[in-house]
Enzyme design. Structure first.
Site, PDB file in Angstrom:
ATOM      1  N   LYS A   1       6.458  60.365   6.113  1.00 50.71           N
ATOM      2  CA  LYS A   1       6.878  61.764   6.080  1.00 50.71           C
ATOM      3  C   LYS A   1       6.202  62.439   4.889  1.00 50.71           C
ATOM      4  O   LYS A   1       6.113  61.839   3.816  1.00 50.71           O
ATOM      5  CB  LYS A   1       8.410  61.831   5.962  1.00 50.71           C
ATOM      6  CG  LYS A   1       8.989  63.248   6.026  1.00 50.71           C
ATOM      7  CD  LYS A   1      10.517  63.239   6.012  1.00 50.71           C
ATOM      8  CE  LYS A   1      11.100  64.650   6.112  1.00 50.71           C
ATOM      9  NZ  LYS A   1      12.580  64.641   6.133  1.00 50.71           N
TER      10      LYS A   1
ATOM     11  N   SER B   1      15.174  67.349   9.721  1.00 50.63           N
ATOM     12  CA  SER B   1      13.883  67.797   9.247  1.00 50.63           C
ATOM     13  C   SER B   1      12.748  66.810   9.526  1.00 50.63           C
ATOM     14  O   SER B   1      11.586  67.202   9.471  1.00 50.63           O
ATOM     15  CB  SER B   1      13.945  68.051   7.739  1.00 50.63           C
ATOM     16  OG  SER B   1      14.147  66.841   7.034  1.00 50.63           O
TER      17      SER B   1
ATOM     18  N   SER C   1      18.855  64.460   8.762  1.00 44.20           N
ATOM     19  CA  SER C   1      17.425  64.637   9.054  1.00 44.20           C
ATOM     20  C   SER C   1      16.685  63.403   9.565  1.00 44.20           C
ATOM     21  O   SER C   1      15.532  63.516   9.961  1.00 44.20           O
ATOM     22  CB  SER C   1      16.699  65.162   7.815  1.00 44.20           C
ATOM     23  OG  SER C   1      16.969  66.513   7.607  1.00 44.20           O
TER      24      SER C   1
END
Lengths: 93, 484
Positions: free
Chosen positions: B76, B151, B175
């Site tokens: 990420k 997210s 998330s």
């Protein structure tokens, strides 16, 4: 939240908000605060505030140098730096 | 090769069925060919990946291979990577090239994993749909008209589209678990403090926690074995003995006590999603578990408490982005205050600015007690609900999200509607507990997730339960259509 509240908040947070969007921002922040106001109904008398899930406290370490000096590596990231200094617009005339 | 799990890839590499160079090339080719459909990657690190793969093959040949030697993964774009742009999905950090690796990135590098690239995310991890990224929205591989969740939307879409076998992710209010639910994956948020936050760009420091997004519970266990560590550089990291999370995967669930909170099946839950979740919980009964209804009475207050605490911490954390030391700076500032205000006004997107403003308000003079202190007191009540529940049960189960993936734009104009998307996941972050989402069926050809919540440091038990479920069901084997 009215326009002057948003202006004050924007100054506190150092965020420029375009004049054309102030009403929209005021509305969305009011919506969030309305959601958050549900908290006021909770009975929290005598409840200690909780800052850390495990109620842990800060760990201490021995007072010895552990980091090397990497000033040049970090200043290479700056939008403007010169001779080891970060450059910003003139603050004092 | 792209249909194999991490467990199978490790075996295949060791058996010399394929090399890491072949495997990595295969994934890079897939990303180049297919990712324009999904927009899951922000940066593809082809040269690094091929160099790491070559090195991994040499170690495999020597018989000196660490746990994940030669296995490609994605990170990420919130984890700092030495020499590789780390944007956090924001214009503010579009030009930020960190001079160091996050501890999580370092752990995977030491374990021999190959970095394919950095994946897309909501700006500064603030969002539940991946629509707030500066680099554009990520599309859900199951239905490209729909969001992948957020997210960690790029992490989830990349794994669901088989553009990475697994990805790192982070979870502040859901998330990891909500995108896992919306993309048909296994997503684990560990106990707060289990995974180092050092070099992971901070949003809300008392809630943020890294974890893996994978296709199976077994892969999540393998990924967590490398990700979890005690790290002196993160002062909130917990010095708890490390365990092998794969060791207990095959334990029997006979006598496991499962609590089902009645508050998680209220009116906000889409009916068919609720049916899939109930059916999955029933499946555990067949595995020998006992099911009982429980109550988490302060559930309704978790979203309001979170939207004081998270923005308050965010407003403090993001004050570091000032246009002076790194990141975006506005053109021609007329004075220092103008430099701060315009750099932040232009560098941050709408949702990030909204949360900074809400947080600044909650922390401002005269409001602190009414908002921040009150929210922290409610946080303790929410945690106490879980402590009481875990006196009676071993694992809590319920839905991860209120519905399957929704369409782009459905909630983006109404922040409060978007915030309520995380109603079943947020309490876990406030309490600091581990949670995992696993696929439990389809509604309208889109996946829905079952959430398992465990006691502190009970990741092993959660993964054991998830793995046993995946031994007798095949929801996790369903793949998105058209992924080739």
């Amino acid at each position: 939240m009215d326009r002057s509240d948003i202006a004050k908040l924007a100054e506190l947070a150092r965020i420029e908000i375009a004049d054309s969007t102030v009403d929209e921002v005021a509305k969305s922040i009011t919506d969030v605060l309305t959601l958050v106001d549900q908290l006021q109904a909770a009975d929290t008398d005598g409840i200690a505030p909780m800052a850390h899930p495990l109620d842990a406290t800060q760990r201490l370490r021995a007072d010895v140098v552990t980091e090397s000096n990497r000033r040049e590596d970090f200043q290479a990231l700056a939008p403007a730096a010169e001779q080891g200094l970060y450059l910003v617009p003139k603050v004092i005339d | 090769m792209h249909n194999l799990t991490i467990a199978e890839l490790i075996q295949g590499l060791r058996n010399k069925d394929f090399s890491s160079v072949e495997l990595t090339r295969h994934y890079l080719d897939r990303i180049a060919r297919l990712d324009s459909r999904y927009n899951s990657y922000i940066t593809v690190t082809e040269d690094i990946a091929m160099a790491q793969a070559k090195e991994a093959d040499e170690r495999l040949a020597l018989g000196d291979a660490p746990a994940l030697c030669g296995v490609p993964i994605a990170h990420k774009d919130i984890f700092c990577t030495n020499g590789v742009r780390t944007s956090c999905g924001s214009k503010m950090l579009d030009n930020f090239i960190p001079p160091y690796d996050a501890t999580v990135v370092e752990n995977y590098r030491k374990a021999g994993a190959v970095m394919l690239g950095k994946v897309n995310m909501d700006e500064f991890a603030m969002g539940s749909s991946n629509e707030s990224s500066f680099y554009g929205p990520v599309k859900n591989p199951w239905n490209t008209n729909c969001v992948p969740g957020g997210s960690s939307g790029g992490s989830a879409a990349a794994v669901a589209a088989h553009l990475a076998p697994a990805s790192t992710a982070t979870d502040t209010g859901g998330s990891i678990r909500q995108p896992a639910s919306l993309c048909g994956l296994t997503g684990l948020k560990p106990t707060y403090g289990r995974v180092s936050r050092w070099g992971m760009i901070a949003f809300a420091s008392s809630l943020d926690q890294g974890g893996p997004l994978t296709r199976t519970a077994e892969d999540a266990a393998i990924m967590l074995n490398t990700m979890a560590s005690f790290d002196a550089k993160d002062s909130t990291c917990v010095d708890q003995p490390l365990e092998d999370y794969t060791a207990g995967l095959n334990n029997s669930l006979q006598g496991l006590r499962i609590g089902v909170p009645k508050e998680y099946f209220g009116e906000g839950l889409e009916a068919q999603t609720g049916e899939r979740v109930q059916a999955a919980i029933k499946e555990f009964e067949k595995l020998g578990a006992e099911i009982k209804e429980i109550s988490l009475p302060h559930t309704d207050l978790s979203v309001p408490a979170y939207y004081v605490i998270a923005p308050a911490e965010c407003s403090a954390n993001l004050s570091r982005f000032d246009g002076v030391r790194y990141g975006y700076r506005c053109e021609d500032p007329k004075d220092l205050n103008d430099l701060y205000k315009r750099s932040r006004g232009e560098g941050f997107g709408e949702e990030v600015k909204r949360r900074i403003l809400v947080g600044s308000y909650a922390l401002s003079a005269g409001y602190y007690d009414a908002y921040y202190r009150k929210a922290q007191q409610v946080r303790r009540l929410i945690k106490q609900d879980f402590v009481d529940a875990f006196n009676e049960v071993d694992v809590i189960m319920g839905p991860t999200a209120t519905s399957p993936a929704f369409e782009f734009g459905a909630k983006s104009s109404d922040p409060v509607a978007m915030y309520l998307e995380d109603i079943y996941t947020i309490a876990t972050n406030l309490a600091g507990l581990p949670g995992v989402s696993i696929p439990c069926g389809l509604v309208d050809n889109k996946p829905v997730g079952l959430q398992l919540i465990g006691n502190f440091f009970a990741e092993g038990k959660l993964l054991n339960a998830a793995h046993q479920f995946q031994q007798v069901t095949d929801h996790h084997k369903q793949t998105a259509p058209d992924i080739d």
